[in-house]
Structures are given as structure tokens and as C-alpha cells.
Scaffold this active site. Structure first.
Site, PDB file in Angstrom:
ATOM      1  N   GLY A  51       0.879  -1.175   0.000  1.00 51.05           N
ATOM      2  CA  GLY A  51       0.000   0.000   0.000  1.00 51.05           C
ATOM      3  C   GLY A  51       0.908   1.214   0.000  1.00 51.05           C
ATOM      4  O   GLY A  51       1.763   1.353   0.885  1.00 51.05           O
ATOM      5  N   SER A  52       0.730   2.077  -0.979  1.00 48.78           N
ATOM      6  CA  SER A  52       1.706   3.140  -1.216  1.00 48.78           C
ATOM      7  C   SER A  52       2.027   3.976   0.023  1.00 48.78           C
ATOM      8  O   SER A  52       3.199   4.207   0.335  1.00 48.78           O
ATOM      9  CB  SER A  52       1.183   4.060  -2.330  1.00 48.78           C
ATOM     10  OG  SER A  52       2.058   5.134  -2.489  1.00 48.78           O
ATOM     11  N   ARG A 125      -9.828  -5.472  -3.934  1.00 51.61           N
ATOM     12  CA  ARG A 125      -9.938  -4.546  -2.803  1.00 51.61           C
ATOM     13  C   ARG A 125     -11.286  -3.842  -2.731  1.00 51.61           C
ATOM     14  O   ARG A 125     -11.494  -3.033  -1.828  1.00 51.61           O
ATOM     15  CB  ARG A 125      -8.821  -3.504  -2.915  1.00 51.61           C
ATOM     16  CG  ARG A 125      -9.010  -2.569  -4.108  1.00 51.61           C
ATOM     17  CD  ARG A 125      -7.784  -1.772  -4.500  1.00 51.61           C
ATOM     18  NE  ARG A 125      -7.262  -0.924  -3.474  1.00 51.61           N
ATOM     19  CZ  ARG A 125      -6.167  -0.166  -3.624  1.00 51.61           C
ATOM     20  NH1 ARG A 125      -5.511  -0.169  -4.786  1.00 51.61           N
ATOM     21  NH2 ARG A 125      -5.739   0.594  -2.653  1.00 51.61           N
ATOM     22  N   ARG A 186      -3.539   5.607 -10.703  1.00 54.19           N
ATOM     23  CA  ARG A 186      -3.718   4.172 -10.944  1.00 54.19           C
ATOM     24  C   ARG A 186      -4.917   3.988 -11.866  1.00 54.19           C
ATOM     25  O   ARG A 186      -6.072   4.105 -11.447  1.00 54.19           O
ATOM     26  CB  ARG A 186      -3.968   3.416  -9.622  1.00 54.19           C
ATOM     27  CG  ARG A 186      -2.821   3.505  -8.617  1.00 54.19           C
ATOM     28  CD  ARG A 186      -1.618   2.686  -9.063  1.00 54.19           C
ATOM     29  NE  ARG A 186      -0.540   2.669  -8.075  1.00 54.19           N
ATOM     30  CZ  ARG A 186       0.494   3.501  -8.042  1.00 54.19           C
ATOM     31  NH1 ARG A 186       0.601   4.474  -8.953  1.00 54.19           N
ATOM     32  NH2 ARG A 186       1.428   3.395  -7.126  1.00 54.19           N
ATOM     33  N   GLY A 248      16.122   9.018 -14.222  1.00 53.71           N
ATOM     34  CA  GLY A 248      16.462   9.861 -13.080  1.00 53.71           C
ATOM     35  C   GLY A 248      15.287  10.660 -12.554  1.00 53.71           C
ATOM     36  O   GLY A 248      14.131  10.244 -12.663  1.00 53.71           O
ATOM     37  N   ASP A 276       7.683   4.903  -3.871  1.00 57.15           N
ATOM     38  CA  ASP A 276       7.396   5.204  -2.457  1.00 57.15           C
ATOM     39  C   ASP A 276       8.693   5.389  -1.665  1.00 57.15           C
ATOM     40  O   ASP A 276       8.775   6.265  -0.796  1.00 57.15           O
ATOM     41  CB  ASP A 276       6.531   4.090  -1.851  1.00 57.15           C
ATOM     42  CG  ASP A 276       5.234   3.917  -2.618  1.00 57.15           C
ATOM     43  OD1 ASP A 276       4.673   4.932  -3.068  1.00 57.15           O
ATOM     44  OD2 ASP A 276       4.782   2.768  -2.786  1.00 57.15           O
ATOM     45  N   ASP A 312       7.231  -4.444  -1.930  1.00 57.48           N
ATOM     46  CA  ASP A 312       7.368  -2.985  -2.027  1.00 57.48           C
ATOM     47  C   ASP A 312       8.320  -2.423  -0.987  1.00 57.48           C
ATOM     48  O   ASP A 312       8.891  -1.357  -1.168  1.00 57.48           O
ATOM     49  CB  ASP A 312       6.011  -2.315  -1.783  1.00 57.48           C
ATOM     50  CG  ASP A 312       5.007  -2.637  -2.853  1.00 57.48           C
ATOM     51  OD1 ASP A 312       5.260  -3.554  -3.656  1.00 57.48           O
ATOM     52  OD2 ASP A 312       3.971  -1.966  -2.883  1.00 57.48           O
TER      53      ASP A 312
HETATM   54  O1  KDG Z   1       3.306   2.156  -4.958  1.00 57.90           O
HETATM   55  C1  KDG Z   1       3.041   0.800  -4.711  1.00 57.90           C
HETATM   56  C2  KDG Z   1       1.584   0.598  -4.647  1.00 57.90           C
HETATM   57  O2  KDG Z   1       1.057   0.758  -5.935  1.00 57.90           O
HETATM   58  C3  KDG Z   1       1.176  -0.755  -4.118  1.00 57.90           C
HETATM   59  O3  KDG Z   1       1.688  -0.982  -2.839  1.00 57.90           O
HETATM   60  C4  KDG Z   1      -0.305  -0.985  -4.082  1.00 57.90           C
HETATM   61  O4  KDG Z   1      -1.100   0.913  -2.908  1.00 57.90           O
HETATM   62  C5  KDG Z   1      -1.124   0.232  -3.899  1.00 57.90           C
HETATM   63  C6  KDG Z   1      -1.972   0.605  -4.998  1.00 57.90           C
HETATM   64  O5  KDG Z   1      -3.097   1.010  -4.715  1.00 57.90           O
HETATM   65  O6  KDG Z   1      -1.554   0.524  -6.145  1.00 57.90           O
END
Ligand code: KDG
Length: 333
Positions: A51-52, A125, A186, A248, A276, A312
């Protein structure tokens, strides 16, 4: 070298605050395919907490920040596992909500497909415990963090979680905290057209903004880091980091020349979570007042360290490891 400037209206380092960093979002259990290739062929998975926003918290805690994570977990085994992982990092979990009304969310990572170096996330989810955190669940007005960090994922997940994000950010800013926001678009959660106005609103409430060039391209059609920084600055943040993967990154602070850093060449096994660790390292630089060039260089190194291992958070370094990796003083044998 340019040093991250003191803010007139915000305290970069505030010993009176209980936490250097408070992150809020949905933590998920990640099932990461142990072999590269299409998910339909995967037969075994590594289990990780993810989870980010939690990833940012974990990476920052390893770098020595005092961190609190806020979110909701199911009263299930996966919720127990995530909570143990949080506590093992020394992260404060006193504001975590547990609920038996919904399960902890899960996602699967397909690695190295359709080509080496790429990963895809598949979410399970919908209706999760994490998506049900609401503003009413927050213990507001404690103003406990120097920085509060959230991301576009939490805004996308549910209107309820989005409400919690906005309430927490408003509360933190009232208390003089810096608000940090990672765009984290996302496309499996919402379309670019749905995301754009919500993300722009969140950026307008932020002091620090993170955005990958890929996200800037998807949302605003911008195709270089300088234009991305110009665009993000236009929404209000005064510190902006644009990450460009293998090309970069760029860091911009108002009234200072842009700083750029190169990525560290690395064999990418799973890039999920690299952004992250990058973000956590820049935020650690803000708290510790590292020079901008140093913060950005270390952030690129931390991101590359996450890319080299599954999970992660697994590759996110301690400060000592990061310094040795960044300085080239790592002793291999
Ligand atoms: O940055 C990583 C996240 O993408 C991963 O842990 C899952 O939180 C997440 C998501 O909703 O994509």
C-alpha cells in the site's frame, strides 16, 4: 549546493511534534509472483505488506523518522499480518482502525511480463476495510506530524477514504504541518478524466508534490520533467519531485534552481514500491534538511534498491545502508 529552504509558514523540523511523518491510506496484502511471467502461470507467491502510503511510512521509518500510519484493516489474519509488519518497523499504529465488517484488501503482482523490468498490479480490494476509513474515524486536531503524506490512490479508492484524506490534510495544515501528496495515478482505479480534477484539487492543498513523468503524461500530456514541474507548481506546491524511472529525477523548490539526479542502473526485478521509497527519502531530506542534491541522489538510490527485490518494502534501506550504497562505500565481502 542548494539547501532545502526553511518555510516561513511551516516548521520543517519540529521537535514539539510527536511524529516527523504521518501517512494515511489503504494498506494491502501483496501476493507477489515468485516467478516472472503471466499471472495465469504463477504457482507460488511471496506475501508482503504493501500500500503506497504505508510503503512511504516504512521506508521513512527505516531512514530514522518517527512515523505514524493511519488506516483501516480488517479484523482478519491479513489485517493481523499487516499490523505486525507496521509494528515491527517501529511505526505508531495507535490510530489504526480494525473492522470485522470488511476484509483487508489484497493485490497480486505479475512480474517481468510482458517484458523484463515491468510489473502489473491486480487488485482485489473493492469494499475492503481500508476503503471504509472515514473522516469520522480520525482523531483530528492533534496536529501530531511535521509532515502528513497522502496520495491519489486513497482519493480514488472510495469517496469515504477521499473524505478522510481531505479532513486529515486540512487538519494537519491548520496545525502548521506540511502536506505532501503523491499523484500516484492508478488507471485500474479510475480514468484520467475522473482523476484529473480530484488530483488537481489535492495538489492545491499540498506543499510538497510527487509525480512520475509517466503519470504527468497520462493526466496532462506533459512529456518532460521541467514541464511537469512547471505544471505541478501552478497548482500550488512549493517543493516538487518528478521521477522519471531509469531517466532519473528532478527536484524543484520555489526560488531555487532545479536539481536533477541520474537513476542508478539496476536489474529491475519488481519496480512496485520504488516510487514510495523515492518519496520517503525526499521527505526524510526535508525533515533532516539535507541539501537538495543529496536528498534527490539518495532518493534515486533508494528507489533502485527497491527495484532489485520482490515486495514494495523489502528493499527499502536503513539510513546506514543508503549512505553506503549512495557513497559507493558498500563492502561486499
Ligand atoms: O506504490 C506501490 C503501490 O502501488 C502498491 O503498494 C499498491 O497501494 C497500492 C496501490 O493502490 O496501487
Amino acid at each position: 549546493m542548494t539547501r532545502m529552504q526553511d518555510k516561513d509558514s511551516h516548521a520543517d523540523v519540529d521537535e514539539a511534534k510527536t511524529f516527523d511523518l504521518v501517512t494515511l491510506g489503504e494498506a494491502l496484502v501483496q501476493l507477489n509472483a515468485t516467478t516472472p511471467g503471466p499471472l495465469r502461470q504463477a504457482r507460488s507467491f511471496e506475501v508482503h505488506a504493501a500500500g503506497s502510503e504505508l510503503n512511504v511510512g516504512v521506508a521513512a521509518a527505516r531512514l530514522g523518522l518517527r512515523v505514524q500510519w493511519i488506516g483501516a484493516l480488517g479484523a482478519d489474519g491479513f489485517g493481523d499480518m499487516v499490523l505486525s509488519a507496521i509494528r515491527a518497523e517501529g511505526i505508531d499504529a495507535s490510530s489504526v482502525v480494525r473492522t470485522s465488517e470488511a476484509p483487508t484488501g489484497v493485490f497480486f503482482v505479475e512480474r517481468g511480463y510482458p517484458s523484463e523490468g515491468y510489473s502489473s498490479s491486480y487488485y482485489y480490494r473493492a469494499g475492503s476495510a481500508g476503503s471504509r476509513l472515514s473522516a469520522d474515524d480520525l482523531q483530528l486536531s492533534n496536529g501530531s506530524g511535521t509532515i502528513v503524506h497522502v496520495s491519489g490512490i486513497s482519493i480514488a479508492v472510495s469517496p469515504m477514504l477521499a473524505g478522510a484524506v481531505h479532513a486529515a490534510v486540512a487538519d494537519a495544515r491548520r496545525s502548521g504541518a506540511l502536506a505532501s501528496f503523491d499523484v500516484n495515478f492508478r488507471s485500474r482505479l479510475w480514468s484520467a478524466d475522473e482523476a484529473r480534477p480530484e488530483i488537481e484539487r489535492a495538489l492545491a492543498q499540498s506543499d510538497v508534490a510527487f509525480c512520475s513523468l509517466a503519470d504527468a503524461r497520462s493526466l496532462w500530456g506533459v512529456d518532460n520533467p521541467t514541464d511537469a514541474a512547471d505544471l505541478l507548481a501552478g497548482f500550488g506546491p512549493s517543493l516538487i519531485a518528478v521521477s522519471c524511472g531509469a531517466d532519473g529525477a528532478l527536484l524543484r523548490e520555489a526560488d531555487a534552481p532545479d536539481v536533477v539526479a541520474e537513476a542508478v542502473p539496476t536489474r529491475v526485478l519488481d519496480p512496485t514500491g520504488a516510487g514510495d521509497a523515492f518519496c520517503a527519502t525526499v521527505l526524510t531530506g526535508v525533515v533532516r534538511r539535507w541539501p537538495m542534491e543529496l536528498a534527490l541522489q539518495r532518493a534515486c538510490v533508494a528507489g533502485s534498491m527497491v527495484c532489485g527485490v520482490l515486495g514494495d518494502q523489502a528493499g527499502a534501506p536503513t539510513l546506514d545502508e543508503l549512505v553506503r550504497a549512495a557513497d559507493g562505500t558498500w563492502v561486499h565481502r
